[in-house]
Scaffold this motif. Structure first.
Motif, PDB file in Angstrom:
ATOM      1  N   LEU A 120      29.268  14.907 -14.665  1.00 45.69           N
ATOM      2  CA  LEU A 120      28.152  15.002 -13.718  1.00 45.69           C
ATOM      3  C   LEU A 120      28.595  14.853 -12.268  1.00 45.69           C
ATOM      4  O   LEU A 120      27.959  15.412 -11.353  1.00 45.69           O
ATOM      5  N   SER A 121      29.650  14.105 -12.042  1.00 50.92           N
ATOM      6  CA  SER A 121      30.041  13.702 -10.690  1.00 50.92           C
ATOM      7  C   SER A 121      30.089  14.854  -9.673  1.00 50.92           C
ATOM      8  O   SER A 121      29.540  14.729  -8.571  1.00 50.92           O
ATOM      9  N   PRO A 122      30.724  15.994  -9.982  1.00 54.58           N
ATOM     10  CA  PRO A 122      30.793  17.066  -8.964  1.00 54.58           C
ATOM     11  C   PRO A 122      29.565  17.978  -8.924  1.00 54.58           C
ATOM     12  O   PRO A 122      29.535  18.928  -8.141  1.00 54.58           O
ATOM     13  N   LEU A 123      28.563  17.708  -9.746  1.00 55.09           N
ATOM     14  CA  LEU A 123      27.426  18.631  -9.879  1.00 55.09           C
ATOM     15  C   LEU A 123      26.199  18.227  -9.068  1.00 55.09           C
ATOM     16  O   LEU A 123      25.196  18.937  -9.066  1.00 55.09           O
ATOM     17  N   GLY A 124      26.263  17.101  -8.372  1.00 57.73           N
ATOM     18  CA  GLY A 124      25.082  16.567  -7.723  1.00 57.73           C
ATOM     19  C   GLY A 124      24.411  17.512  -6.744  1.00 57.73           C
ATOM     20  O   GLY A 124      23.179  17.590  -6.667  1.00 57.73           O
ATOM     21  N   GLU A 125      25.207  18.267  -5.981  1.00 61.35           N
ATOM     22  CA  GLU A 125      24.637  19.154  -4.965  1.00 61.35           C
ATOM     23  C   GLU A 125      23.833  20.298  -5.574  1.00 61.35           C
ATOM     24  O   GLU A 125      23.027  20.925  -4.879  1.00 61.35           O
ATOM     25  N   VAL A 126      24.044  20.566  -6.855  1.00 64.06           N
ATOM     26  CA  VAL A 126      23.276  21.615  -7.525  1.00 64.06           C
ATOM     27  C   VAL A 126      21.777  21.316  -7.445  1.00 64.06           C
ATOM     28  O   VAL A 126      20.943  22.226  -7.414  1.00 64.06           O
ATOM     29  N   GLY A 127      21.428  20.042  -7.394  1.00 67.26           N
ATOM     30  CA  GLY A 127      20.027  19.651  -7.416  1.00 67.26           C
ATOM     31  C   GLY A 127      19.315  19.724  -6.080  1.00 67.26           C
ATOM     32  O   GLY A 127      18.082  19.615  -6.032  1.00 67.26           O
ATOM     33  N   ARG A 128      20.025  19.936  -4.991  1.00 65.90           N
ATOM     34  CA  ARG A 128      19.409  19.865  -3.666  1.00 65.90           C
ATOM     35  C   ARG A 128      18.341  20.944  -3.468  1.00 65.90           C
ATOM     36  O   ARG A 128      17.253  20.680  -2.948  1.00 65.90           O
ATOM     37  N   HIS A 129      18.638  22.168  -3.868  1.00 61.80           N
ATOM     38  CA  HIS A 129      17.690  23.267  -3.652  1.00 61.80           C
ATOM     39  C   HIS A 129      16.382  23.023  -4.410  1.00 61.80           C
ATOM     40  O   HIS A 129      15.286  23.214  -3.863  1.00 61.80           O
ATOM     41  N   GLY A 130      16.490  22.584  -5.675  1.00 64.71           N
ATOM     42  CA  GLY A 130      15.288  22.300  -6.452  1.00 64.71           C
ATOM     43  C   GLY A 130      14.474  21.174  -5.844  1.00 64.71           C
ATOM     44  O   GLY A 130      13.239  21.230  -5.817  1.00 64.71           O
ATOM     45  N   ALA A 131      15.160  20.149  -5.342  1.00 61.07           N
ATOM     46  CA  ALA A 131      14.455  19.037  -4.706  1.00 61.07           C
ATOM     47  C   ALA A 131      13.693  19.528  -3.478  1.00 61.07           C
ATOM     48  O   ALA A 131      12.517  19.181  -3.273  1.00 61.07           O
ATOM     49  N   PHE A 132      14.344  20.344  -2.666  1.00 60.47           N
ATOM     50  CA  PHE A 132      13.706  20.883  -1.462  1.00 60.47           C
ATOM     51  C   PHE A 132      12.490  21.744  -1.826  1.00 60.47           C
ATOM     52  O   PHE A 132      11.413  21.603  -1.243  1.00 60.47           O
ATOM     53  N   THR A 133      12.663  22.609  -2.824  1.00 62.90           N
ATOM     54  CA  THR A 133      11.601  23.536  -3.215  1.00 62.90           C
ATOM     55  C   THR A 133      10.386  22.805  -3.771  1.00 62.90           C
ATOM     56  O   THR A 133       9.240  23.098  -3.404  1.00 62.90           O
ATOM     57  N   PHE A 134      10.619  21.830  -4.637  1.00 60.17           N
ATOM     58  CA  PHE A 134       9.495  21.154  -5.277  1.00 60.17           C
ATOM     59  C   PHE A 134       8.819  20.152  -4.346  1.00 60.17           C
ATOM     60  O   PHE A 134       7.642  19.860  -4.515  1.00 60.17           O
ATOM     61  N   ALA A 135       9.549  19.641  -3.367  1.00 60.02           N
ATOM     62  CA  ALA A 135       8.884  18.837  -2.345  1.00 60.02           C
ATOM     63  C   ALA A 135       7.895  19.715  -1.578  1.00 60.02           C
ATOM     64  O   ALA A 135       6.738  19.321  -1.354  1.00 60.02           O
ATOM     65  N   GLN A 136       8.333  20.914  -1.202  1.00 59.05           N
ATOM     66  CA  GLN A 136       7.449  21.820  -0.467  1.00 59.05           C
ATOM     67  C   GLN A 136       6.238  22.244  -1.295  1.00 59.05           C
ATOM     68  O   GLN A 136       5.127  22.354  -0.777  1.00 59.05           O
ATOM     69  N   LYS A 137       6.468  22.482  -2.593  1.00 60.27           N
ATOM     70  CA  LYS A 137       5.361  22.876  -3.458  1.00 60.27           C
ATOM     71  C   LYS A 137       4.300  21.774  -3.553  1.00 60.27           C
ATOM     72  O   LYS A 137       3.153  22.048  -3.922  1.00 60.27           O
ATOM     73  N   ASN A 138       4.697  20.549  -3.248  1.00 55.94           N
ATOM     74  CA  ASN A 138       3.772  19.423  -3.308  1.00 55.94           C
ATOM     75  C   ASN A 138       3.445  18.882  -1.916  1.00 55.94           C
ATOM     76  O   ASN A 138       3.254  17.677  -1.733  1.00 55.94           O
ATOM     77  N   GLU A 139       3.403  19.804  -0.948  1.00 56.15           N
ATOM     78  CA  GLU A 139       2.943  19.483   0.403  1.00 56.15           C
ATOM     79  C   GLU A 139       3.758  18.383   1.071  1.00 56.15           C
ATOM     80  O   GLU A 139       3.223  17.532   1.784  1.00 56.15           O
ATOM     81  N   SER A 140       5.067  18.410   0.828  1.00 55.87           N
ATOM     82  CA  SER A 140       5.951  17.425   1.443  1.00 55.87           C
ATOM     83  C   SER A 140       7.225  18.113   1.918  1.00 55.87           C
ATOM     84  O   SER A 140       7.531  19.239   1.526  1.00 55.87           O
ATOM     85  N   GLN A 141       7.964  17.403   2.740  1.00 53.55           N
ATOM     86  CA  GLN A 141       9.235  17.908   3.259  1.00 53.55           C
ATOM     87  C   GLN A 141      10.350  16.964   2.817  1.00 53.55           C
ATOM     88  O   GLN A 141      10.237  15.747   2.994  1.00 53.55           O
ATOM     89  N   LEU A 142      11.391  17.529   2.220  1.00 58.50           N
ATOM     90  CA  LEU A 142      12.527  16.701   1.804  1.00 58.50           C
ATOM     91  C   LEU A 142      13.259  16.192   3.037  1.00 58.50           C
ATOM     92  O   LEU A 142      13.713  16.966   3.869  1.00 58.50           O
ATOM     93  N   SER A 143      13.367  14.882   3.168  1.00 58.98           N
ATOM     94  CA  SER A 143      14.057  14.295   4.317  1.00 58.98           C
ATOM     95  C   SER A 143      15.446  13.779   3.949  1.00 58.98           C
ATOM     96  O   SER A 143      16.320  13.668   4.809  1.00 58.98           O
ATOM     97  N   ARG A 144      15.647  13.485   2.677  1.00 59.15           N
ATOM     98  CA  ARG A 144      16.965  12.987   2.240  1.00 59.15           C
ATOM     99  C   ARG A 144      17.116  13.224   0.750  1.00 59.15           C
ATOM    100  O   ARG A 144      16.185  13.018  -0.023  1.00 59.15           O
ATOM    101  N   TYR A 145      18.304  13.664   0.366  1.00 63.85           N
ATOM    102  CA  TYR A 145      18.621  13.853  -1.057  1.00 63.85           C
ATOM    103  C   TYR A 145      19.994  13.258  -1.313  1.00 63.85           C
ATOM    104  O   TYR A 145      20.940  13.500  -0.553  1.00 63.85           O
ATOM    105  N   MET A 146      20.101  12.492  -2.386  1.00 61.74           N
ATOM    106  CA  MET A 146      21.385  11.896  -2.726  1.00 61.74           C
ATOM    107  C   MET A 146      21.545  11.862  -4.248  1.00 61.74           C
ATOM    108  O   MET A 146      20.628  11.446  -4.967  1.00 61.74           O
TER     109      MET A 146
END
Length: 205
Positions: A73-99
């Motif tokens: 899992l260790s090198p795969l974390g950045e794969v999740g950033r796009h989904g986090a950004f997209t689903f925050a927007q779908k729920n009327e929010s803006q992604l401010s930080r992802y880790m």
């Protein structure tokens, strides 16, 4: 007069509190959705990577060695950033930080500013938003794996012909079959549904 002013102030405060509570609810919903989306996207990349990462059984004797899920899992974390950004927007929010750290995926969001709906509340504040945060986790902690059904060629050159890796966790079991002495030829694509159940995802409250 003082009593009237106190009543007006209390009314404005009540309306603002209600609007703020609504903003916090929207922000939390956005954060939950963002963290879960990140974990799901990473898991989709993780499942085949995990299948390829095991150490195959030796040609003469001995089992295969299961890969460490956290290492995969260790090198795969950045794969999740796009989904986090997209689903925050779908729920009327803006992604401010992802880790992403190991099997944990944290999303911090800010709900999008909304006009204060009440005429009374809008006198104090025209727009309102709120922060939210959530952590989703791929449940690797209770997963255990072992190799099985190792078939070797009985004459020289000694080679492993077929073998399998079975993993159990979170109330489910999944299997991947290998065809040859390495992990390159396998049927992981036919069993992803079972592997998703083994590596379940939850919000880490």
């Amino acid at each position: 007069l003082l009593l009237s002013l106190a009543i007006i102030a209390a009314s404005i405060g009540a309306f603002i509190f209600g609007e703020a509570n609504d903003s916090r609810t929207r922000a939390q919903k956005g954060a939950d959705a963002a963290a879960l989306a990140a974990a799901r996207d990473v898991r989709e990349r993780f499942i085949p990577a995990f299948a390829y990462a095991h150490t195959p059984p030796p040609p003469v004797a001995g089992p295969a060695i299961p890969a460490n899920p956290l290492v995969v899992l260790s090198p795969l974390g950045e794969v999740g950033r796009h989904g986090a950004f997209t689903f925050a927007q779908k729920n009327e929010s803006q992604l401010s930080r992802y880790m992403a750290t190991g099997n944990r995926f944290e999303a911090n969001v800010q709900s999008k500013k909304r006009e204060v709906g009440s005429p009374v509340g809008s006198r104090a504040r025209k727009k309102i938003s709120a922060p939210g945060d959530a952590v989703a986790k791929i449940k690797t902690d209770e997963v255990s794996c072992h190799s099985t059904d190792i078939e070797r060629q009985k004459t020289k050159p000694f080679l492993v012909k077929t073998w399998a890796m079975v993993c159990s966790g979170n109330g489910h079991t999944a299997r991947v079959n290998y065809f040859g002495p390495t992990t390159m030829l396998n049927d992981i694509d036919s069993h992803k549904k079972e592997w998703r159940r083994v590596f379940d995802i939850k919000l880490d409250k």
